[in-house]
Design a protein around this motif. Sequence first.
Motif, PDB file in Angstrom:
ATOM      1  N   LYS A 166       8.968   1.173   2.707  1.00  0.00           N
ATOM      2  CA  LYS A 166       7.527   1.451   2.646  1.00  0.00           C
ATOM      3  C   LYS A 166       7.303   2.946   2.846  1.00  0.00           C
ATOM      4  CE  LYS A 166       6.511   0.601   7.557  1.00  0.00           C
ATOM      5  NZ  LYS A 166       5.677  -0.183   8.509  1.00  0.00           N
ATOM      6  N   THR A 167       6.252   3.465   2.235  1.00  0.00           N
ATOM      7  CA  THR A 167       5.932   4.884   2.380  1.00  0.00           C
ATOM      8  C   THR A 167       5.341   5.132   3.766  1.00  0.00           C
ATOM      9  OG1 THR A 167       3.737   4.562   1.421  1.00  0.00           O
ATOM     10  CG2 THR A 167       5.520   5.134  -0.103  1.00  0.00           C
ATOM     11  N   LEU A 168       5.754   6.213   4.388  1.00  0.00           N
ATOM     12  CA  LEU A 168       5.239   6.552   5.715  1.00  0.00           C
ATOM     13  C   LEU A 168       3.761   6.889   5.666  1.00  0.00           C
ATOM     14  CD1 LEU A 168       8.232   8.728   7.005  1.00  0.00           C
ATOM     15  CD2 LEU A 168       7.653   6.378   7.669  1.00  0.00           C
ATOM     16  N   SER A 169       3.298   7.432   4.557  1.00  0.00           N
ATOM     17  CA  SER A 169       1.898   7.836   4.420  1.00  0.00           C
ATOM     18  C   SER A 169       0.981   6.683   4.051  1.00  0.00           C
ATOM     19  CB  SER A 169       1.771   8.917   3.342  1.00  0.00           C
ATOM     20  OG  SER A 169       2.125   8.384   2.071  1.00  0.00           O
ATOM     21  N   GLY A 170       1.559   5.596   3.539  1.00  0.00           N
ATOM     22  CA  GLY A 170       0.752   4.497   3.032  1.00  0.00           C
ATOM     23  C   GLY A 170       0.292   4.697   1.603  1.00  0.00           C
ATOM     24  N   ASP A 171       0.711   5.810   0.973  1.00  0.00           N
ATOM     25  CA  ASP A 171       0.336   6.093  -0.411  1.00  0.00           C
ATOM     26  C   ASP A 171       1.259   5.348  -1.380  1.00  0.00           C
ATOM     27  OD1 ASP A 171      -1.635   7.801   0.481  1.00  0.00           O
ATOM     28  OD2 ASP A 171      -0.320   9.566   0.408  1.00  0.00           O
ATOM     29  N   LYS A 172       0.756   5.079  -2.552  1.00  0.00           N
ATOM     30  CA  LYS A 172       1.564   4.480  -3.613  1.00  0.00           C
ATOM     31  C   LYS A 172       2.376   5.570  -4.309  1.00  0.00           C
ATOM     32  CE  LYS A 172      -1.600   0.642  -4.513  1.00  0.00           C
ATOM     33  NZ  LYS A 172      -2.438  -0.058  -5.520  1.00  0.00           N
ATOM     34  N   ILE A 173       3.644   5.271  -4.613  1.00  0.00           N
ATOM     35  CA  ILE A 173       4.510   6.229  -5.310  1.00  0.00           C
ATOM     36  C   ILE A 173       5.270   5.516  -6.415  1.00  0.00           C
ATOM     37  CG2 ILE A 173       4.779   7.617  -3.209  1.00  0.00           C
ATOM     38  CD1 ILE A 173       7.656   6.506  -3.010  1.00  0.00           C
ATOM     39  N   ASP A 174       6.015   6.277  -7.198  1.00  0.00           N
ATOM     40  CA  ASP A 174       6.826   5.737  -8.284  1.00  0.00           C
ATOM     41  C   ASP A 174       8.108   5.138  -7.699  1.00  0.00           C
ATOM     42  OD1 ASP A 174       8.236   5.116 -10.533  1.00  0.00           O
ATOM     43  OD2 ASP A 174       8.457   7.182 -11.256  1.00  0.00           O
ATOM     44  N   MET A 175       8.114   3.848  -7.468  1.00  0.00           N
ATOM     45  CA  MET A 175       9.289   3.191  -6.892  1.00  0.00           C
ATOM     46  C   MET A 175      10.445   3.115  -7.889  1.00  0.00           C
ATOM     47  SD  MET A 175       8.959   2.522  -3.703  1.00  0.00           S
ATOM     48  CE  MET A 175       7.721   2.293  -2.398  1.00  0.00           C
ATOM     49  N   ASN A 176      10.159   3.265  -9.184  1.00  0.00           N
ATOM     50  CA  ASN A 176      11.262   3.352 -10.148  1.00  0.00           C
ATOM     51  C   ASN A 176      12.155   4.543  -9.844  1.00  0.00           C
ATOM     52  OD1 ASN A 176      10.532   1.117 -11.820  1.00  0.00           O
ATOM     53  ND2 ASN A 176       8.915   2.358 -12.736  1.00  0.00           N
ATOM     54  N   ALA A 177      11.543   5.655  -9.446  1.00  0.00           N
ATOM     55  CA  ALA A 177      12.305   6.854  -9.107  1.00  0.00           C
ATOM     56  C   ALA A 177      13.164   6.621  -7.868  1.00  0.00           C
ATOM     57  CB  ALA A 177      11.369   8.035  -8.892  1.00  0.00           C
ATOM     58  N   VAL A 178      12.635   5.860  -6.918  1.00  0.00           N
ATOM     59  CA  VAL A 178      13.401   5.551  -5.708  1.00  0.00           C
ATOM     60  C   VAL A 178      14.645   4.741  -6.060  1.00  0.00           C
ATOM     61  CG1 VAL A 178      13.353   4.407  -3.457  1.00  0.00           C
ATOM     62  CG2 VAL A 178      11.324   5.631  -4.283  1.00  0.00           C
TER      63      VAL A 178
END
Length: 362
Positions: free
Chosen positions: A243-255
Motif C-alpha cells: 500500500k502507498t504510504l501517502s494513500g495516493d493511487k499510483i501505477d502499480m504496473n510499474a511496481v
Amino acid sequence: MGQIRFMVVSGFLGAGKTTTMIALGEYLKEHYGETAIIANDLGANLVDTNLTQTSGCVVAEIANGCICYQMDNVVDQLRRLRDKDGAVFVMSDIPGCGVGALDHVYHTLANDYSDEFLLSPFTVIVDPERLRMIMPEKADINLPEELVYLLQLQLEEADLVVLNKCDLLSEADIQRYVDFLKTAVPDIPVLCISARERTGIEELAQYVTKNTTQLKNFSVRNNHEFEQAEAKLTWYNRRMFFKTLSGDKIDMNAVVDDLIEEIRMGLIERKRNVPHLKTFATSGNGDFNKASLIGVDYDVEYEQEFLRPHKNMRMIVNARAVCESRPMARIVDDAVDAVCDKYELDCQVFFTECFGMADEGR
C-alpha cells in the motif's frame, strides 16, 4: 453414474500450461459440458489458482506436492468436482519439472477407478524457445544440462504434444518445429496452438474429447538423472500486500515491473537463472496484473496489466529458480525493499516459503 473425462497437462516451466488449460476449459465449457481445472504445484499460495479463477471454469487446488504422490486426494477432488459441481471434464497440470504422472496417476486411475474416470490423452505442452535446447541448433538459454534432460523425458511421456505460442512464429518456423517433433517423437501426434490468441483450441478440444490415453509404460522411479535434475531447482512462494504510504493511487504496473526487474538483476549478479517466475496482483473489482518471466535473458510477458492506478494491491510471487534456496530468498527480499523505497510503499508479508528439492528434510 457415468464416467467423466480426466486429463493431465504436463510441460516444461513457462510452456503455457495454465493459459492452455484456461483456453481449453472455456471452450469445453461452452461446447462439451461443465469443465473443471485443478491447479497443482509443490508449494502453497499459487498464482495459477488465482489466474484460473478468472476463467469462469470450476477451479480446485492441490498444493504442497505433485498429484503423483497424492492419489487419494486426487480421487477425492475428482469425485467432488463431478458430484458437487457437475463436471464432465477435469484437467490438472503438474509442477513444471514434473515427470512421472503417467505412471503414478494414469496407471493408478486405470487400474483402480476405470469405472469412474475415462483418461484423455496425456498432453505435454512445449514452447518454441525451450524446444530449441534439444533441436539441431542446441540453443544455449542458460539452463543446466539436467533441465534439458527433463524436457526430453516429458516429450517421451506424452500421448499428445502441443506446440504452444505459435502466434510468435512464422509459418516456416512452425513447420520446422513440427518436423523436428515428428522426428524426435515419431509416434506421437503434434498439434499447434496459441493459447493466448485462442487459435487451434477447437482442434485440441476435439482431439482430447474423442481420444484416450495409450497408457504407455513410462517410469522415472529410481532414475538418478531425473533426481539430479530436480535437485537443481528451488521453489519460492510469497503472498504480500503493498500500500502507498501517502494513500495516493499510483501505477502499480510499474511496481510489478520493477519488482521483477530487481529479481532478474539479483539472479544475474549471482550467475543464476529462473526458468519460470509468475506474479499475480489484484486490487479488487476485477482489475489484476498477471506477469511471467521464463529466464533472465527474456522480456516479461503480461497476461493482463492493471487498467487503472491503485493505492494498494495483493500480490503472489511464484518462482522456480536455478538458484540455491537461501540466496533466492535474499534476492526477493532485496527486490521488495527496493520497490518499497522507490515508490514509498509499505509491504506486509503474509506467507513465504523457499525450498530446494534436495534440501534436508524434504
